[in-house]
Design an enzyme around this catalytic site. Sequence first.
Site, PDB file in Angstrom:
ATOM      1  N   ASN A   9       8.278  17.181 -15.086  1.00  0.00           N
ATOM      2  CA  ASN A   9       8.150  16.076 -14.923  1.00  0.00           C
ATOM      3  C   ASN A   9       7.095  15.287 -15.649  1.00  0.00           C
ATOM      4  O   ASN A   9       5.765  15.636 -14.909  1.00  0.00           O
ATOM      5  CB  ASN A   9       8.941  15.753 -13.583  1.00  0.00           C
ATOM      6  CG  ASN A   9       8.622  14.046 -12.876  1.00  0.00           C
ATOM      7  OD1 ASN A   9       7.832  13.247 -13.251  1.00  0.00           O
ATOM      8  ND2 ASN A   9      10.111  14.197 -11.983  1.00  0.00           N
ATOM      9  N   HIS A  12       4.022  11.085 -14.196  1.00  0.00           N
ATOM     10  CA  HIS A  12       2.984  10.073 -14.001  1.00  0.00           C
ATOM     11  C   HIS A  12       2.181  10.369 -15.278  1.00  0.00           C
ATOM     12  O   HIS A  12       0.857  10.115 -15.595  1.00  0.00           O
ATOM     13  CB  HIS A  12       1.963  11.291 -13.050  1.00  0.00           C
ATOM     14  CG  HIS A  12       3.011  11.251 -12.222  1.00  0.00           C
ATOM     15  ND1 HIS A  12       2.682   9.756 -11.648  1.00  0.00           N
ATOM     16  CD2 HIS A  12       3.900  11.637 -11.047  1.00  0.00           C
ATOM     17  CE1 HIS A  12       3.390   9.890 -10.054  1.00  0.00           C
ATOM     18  NE2 HIS A  12       3.984  11.641 -10.104  1.00  0.00           N
ATOM     19  N   HIS A  45      12.168   9.966 -13.816  1.00  0.00           N
ATOM     20  CA  HIS A  45      12.751   9.063 -12.915  1.00  0.00           C
ATOM     21  C   HIS A  45      12.798   7.605 -13.080  1.00  0.00           C
ATOM     22  O   HIS A  45      11.815   6.407 -13.145  1.00  0.00           O
ATOM     23  CB  HIS A  45      11.910   9.466 -11.861  1.00  0.00           C
ATOM     24  CG  HIS A  45      12.393   8.447 -10.402  1.00  0.00           C
ATOM     25  ND1 HIS A  45      11.809   8.970  -9.060  1.00  0.00           N
ATOM     26  CD2 HIS A  45      13.631   7.926 -10.309  1.00  0.00           C
ATOM     27  CE1 HIS A  45      12.287   8.136  -8.221  1.00  0.00           C
ATOM     28  NE2 HIS A  45      13.725   7.786  -8.821  1.00  0.00           N
ATOM     29  N   ARG A  47      12.895   4.493 -12.150  1.00  0.00           N
ATOM     30  CA  ARG A  47      12.873   3.547 -10.448  1.00  0.00           C
ATOM     31  C   ARG A  47      12.964   2.245 -10.827  1.00  0.00           C
ATOM     32  O   ARG A  47      12.892   1.456 -12.057  1.00  0.00           O
ATOM     33  CB  ARG A  47      11.636   3.691 -10.097  1.00  0.00           C
ATOM     34  CG  ARG A  47      11.186   5.667  -9.354  1.00  0.00           C
ATOM     35  CD  ARG A  47       9.472   5.097  -8.494  1.00  0.00           C
ATOM     36  NE  ARG A  47       9.798   6.138  -7.663  1.00  0.00           N
ATOM     37  CZ  ARG A  47      10.107   6.430  -6.471  1.00  0.00           C
ATOM     38  NH1 ARG A  47      10.888   5.046  -5.914  1.00  0.00           N
ATOM     39  NH2 ARG A  47       9.804   8.103  -5.895  1.00  0.00           N
ATOM     40  N   ARG A  51       8.310   1.535 -12.296  1.00  0.00           N
ATOM     41  CA  ARG A  51       7.187   1.948 -11.605  1.00  0.00           C
ATOM     42  C   ARG A  51       6.530   2.370 -12.923  1.00  0.00           C
ATOM     43  O   ARG A  51       4.773   2.470 -13.048  1.00  0.00           O
ATOM     44  CB  ARG A  51       6.180   1.776 -10.472  1.00  0.00           C
ATOM     45  CG  ARG A  51       6.809   3.851  -9.645  1.00  0.00           C
ATOM     46  CD  ARG A  51       6.100   3.451  -8.407  1.00  0.00           C
ATOM     47  NE  ARG A  51       7.010   3.082  -7.713  1.00  0.00           N
ATOM     48  CZ  ARG A  51       7.363   3.709  -6.332  1.00  0.00           C
ATOM     49  NH1 ARG A  51       6.661   4.680  -6.098  1.00  0.00           N
ATOM     50  NH2 ARG A  51       7.919   3.346  -5.352  1.00  0.00           N
ATOM     51  N   GLU A  72      15.965  11.343 -13.328  1.00  0.00           N
ATOM     52  CA  GLU A  72      16.220  11.141 -11.955  1.00  0.00           C
ATOM     53  C   GLU A  72      16.718   9.746 -11.836  1.00  0.00           C
ATOM     54  O   GLU A  72      16.437   8.647 -12.041  1.00  0.00           O
ATOM     55  CB  GLU A  72      15.103  11.307 -11.373  1.00  0.00           C
ATOM     56  CG  GLU A  72      14.813  12.863 -11.118  1.00  0.00           C
ATOM     57  CD  GLU A  72      13.801  13.619 -10.407  1.00  0.00           C
ATOM     58  OE1 GLU A  72      12.909  14.449 -10.401  1.00  0.00           O
ATOM     59  OE2 GLU A  72      12.615  11.919  -9.825  1.00  0.00           O
ATOM     60  N   THR A 103       8.845  10.280  -3.764  1.00  0.00           N
ATOM     61  CA  THR A 103      10.260  10.083  -2.990  1.00  0.00           C
ATOM     62  C   THR A 103      10.341  10.918  -2.209  1.00  0.00           C
ATOM     63  O   THR A 103       9.640  12.842  -1.622  1.00  0.00           O
ATOM     64  CB  THR A 103      11.297  11.068  -3.666  1.00  0.00           C
ATOM     65  OG1 THR A 103      11.122  11.037  -5.237  1.00  0.00           O
ATOM     66  CG2 THR A 103      12.813  10.677  -3.386  1.00  0.00           C
ATOM     67  N   GLU A 153      19.442  20.139  -5.990  1.00  0.00           N
ATOM     68  CA  GLU A 153      17.648  20.431  -6.024  1.00  0.00           C
ATOM     69  C   GLU A 153      17.297  20.570  -5.066  1.00  0.00           C
ATOM     70  O   GLU A 153      17.730  19.341  -3.515  1.00  0.00           O
ATOM     71  CB  GLU A 153      17.134  19.264  -7.034  1.00  0.00           C
ATOM     72  CG  GLU A 153      15.884  19.746  -7.120  1.00  0.00           C
ATOM     73  CD  GLU A 153      15.433  18.712  -7.939  1.00  0.00           C
ATOM     74  OE1 GLU A 153      15.689  19.212  -9.557  1.00  0.00           O
ATOM     75  OE2 GLU A 153      13.691  18.403  -8.228  1.00  0.00           O
ATOM     76  N   HIS A 194       9.109  19.589  -5.830  1.00  0.00           N
ATOM     77  CA  HIS A 194       8.560  18.373  -4.914  1.00  0.00           C
ATOM     78  C   HIS A 194       7.623  18.844  -4.052  1.00  0.00           C
ATOM     79  O   HIS A 194       6.878  19.331  -3.902  1.00  0.00           O
ATOM     80  CB  HIS A 194       9.563  17.409  -4.019  1.00  0.00           C
ATOM     81  CG  HIS A 194       8.666  15.694  -3.669  1.00  0.00           C
ATOM     82  ND1 HIS A 194       7.269  16.324  -3.176  1.00  0.00           N
ATOM     83  CD2 HIS A 194       8.842  15.340  -5.043  1.00  0.00           C
ATOM     84  CE1 HIS A 194       7.094  14.623  -3.235  1.00  0.00           C
ATOM     85  NE2 HIS A 194       7.929  14.379  -4.096  1.00  0.00           N
TER      86      HIS A 194
HETATM   87  N1  PXP Z   1      12.315  16.788  -7.874  1.00  0.00           N
HETATM   88  C1  PXP Z   1      12.664  15.928  -7.503  1.00  0.00           C
HETATM   89  C2  PXP Z   1      14.184  15.235  -7.471  1.00  0.00           C
HETATM   90  C3  PXP Z   1      11.505  14.735  -7.924  1.00  0.00           C
HETATM   91  O1  PXP Z   1      11.844  13.694  -7.114  1.00  0.00           O
HETATM   92  C4  PXP Z   1      10.474  14.701  -7.850  1.00  0.00           C
HETATM   93  C5  PXP Z   1       8.802  13.771  -7.819  1.00  0.00           C
HETATM   94  O2  PXP Z   1       9.461  12.509  -8.385  1.00  0.00           O
HETATM   95  C6  PXP Z   1      10.635  15.940  -8.656  1.00  0.00           C
HETATM   96  C7  PXP Z   1      11.114  16.739  -8.488  1.00  0.00           C
HETATM   97  C8  PXP Z   1       8.379  15.919  -8.726  1.00  0.00           C
HETATM   98  O3  PXP Z   1       7.801  16.654  -8.077  1.00  0.00           O
HETATM   99  P1  PXP Z   1       6.771  16.650  -8.379  1.00  0.00           P
HETATM  100  O4  PXP Z   1       5.406  15.633  -9.265  1.00  0.00           O
HETATM  101  O5  PXP Z   1       5.904  16.533  -6.734  1.00  0.00           O
HETATM  102  O6  PXP Z   1       5.887  17.911  -9.214  1.00  0.00           O
END
Ligand code: PXP
Length: 240
Positions: A9, A12, A45, A47, A51, A72, A103, A153, A194
């Site tokens: 992901n 960030h 994601h 949003r 953001r 996402e 989330t 998930e 997550h």
């Molecule tokens: N999976 C989903 C569905 C999420 O919403 C997120 C956070 O955006 C993640 C995984 C990744 O989480 P993290 O950034 O805490 O590793």
Amino acid sequence: MGKIRLGVNIDHVATVRNARGENYPKPINAALIAQRSGADSVTIHLREDRRHINDKDLKEIRKKLKIPLNLEIAATNEMLSIALKRKVPFICIVPEKRKEITTEGGLNLSYRRNFLKKIITKLKNNQSRVSLFIEPNLRDIKSSKELNADCVEIHTGRFCNLVNKKKDYKFELKKIKNAVKLGNILGLEVHAGHGLTYESAKILSRVSGIKEFNIGHFLIGESIFNGLRFTIKKFRKIIK
Ligand code: PXP
């Protein structure tokens, strides 16, 4: 146990870019490095408030990335039409609250259930693999199956939090294990995500039946010190 896929992901990277309103660091560069470094998919994601990742990022990443893109989205008409238009291979439907930092929990599968079902059907008809981001409980696993999702998930946030704080995580782990087991029995592909770190990913990689991890915040944070390539390769080794 088969190979566990790693979804990286990169939201960030966009958070850092947006903090200064500049056009760098570029999420597309992170996506392409992830691809070269052994990621099986890249997760973003989009949003409602844009953001981090924005529509331009999505368009560019979708165009240039060769491995599957996992988008996402919240269950809204706007997000549905974007996902359909871009023909994104993997979709994960997540809950979204404007004020949350991240989330915070799994989807409420009984809220606007018919609408959720309609979205899932449309995405599947558009050749997307549809996943639902849910809490580790049996009711939501059964409900996801009834909604005809391809995958679930499992929200691992609570478990990861306990691991990080060196607290007793046995109960949370048991809940995840039970959810994974039922998911597999019902023919759902089970993913987890997550809050995952090297330590929590290692523990969960031993749970038989999890096919994919989606990891962002910790992975991008570690990359500041060791680089994206090194960090992805280290996660790859840990979850193999
Ligand atoms: N999976 C989903 C569905 C999420 O919403 C997120 C956070 O955006 C993640 C995984 C990744 O989480 P993290 O950034 O805490 O590793």
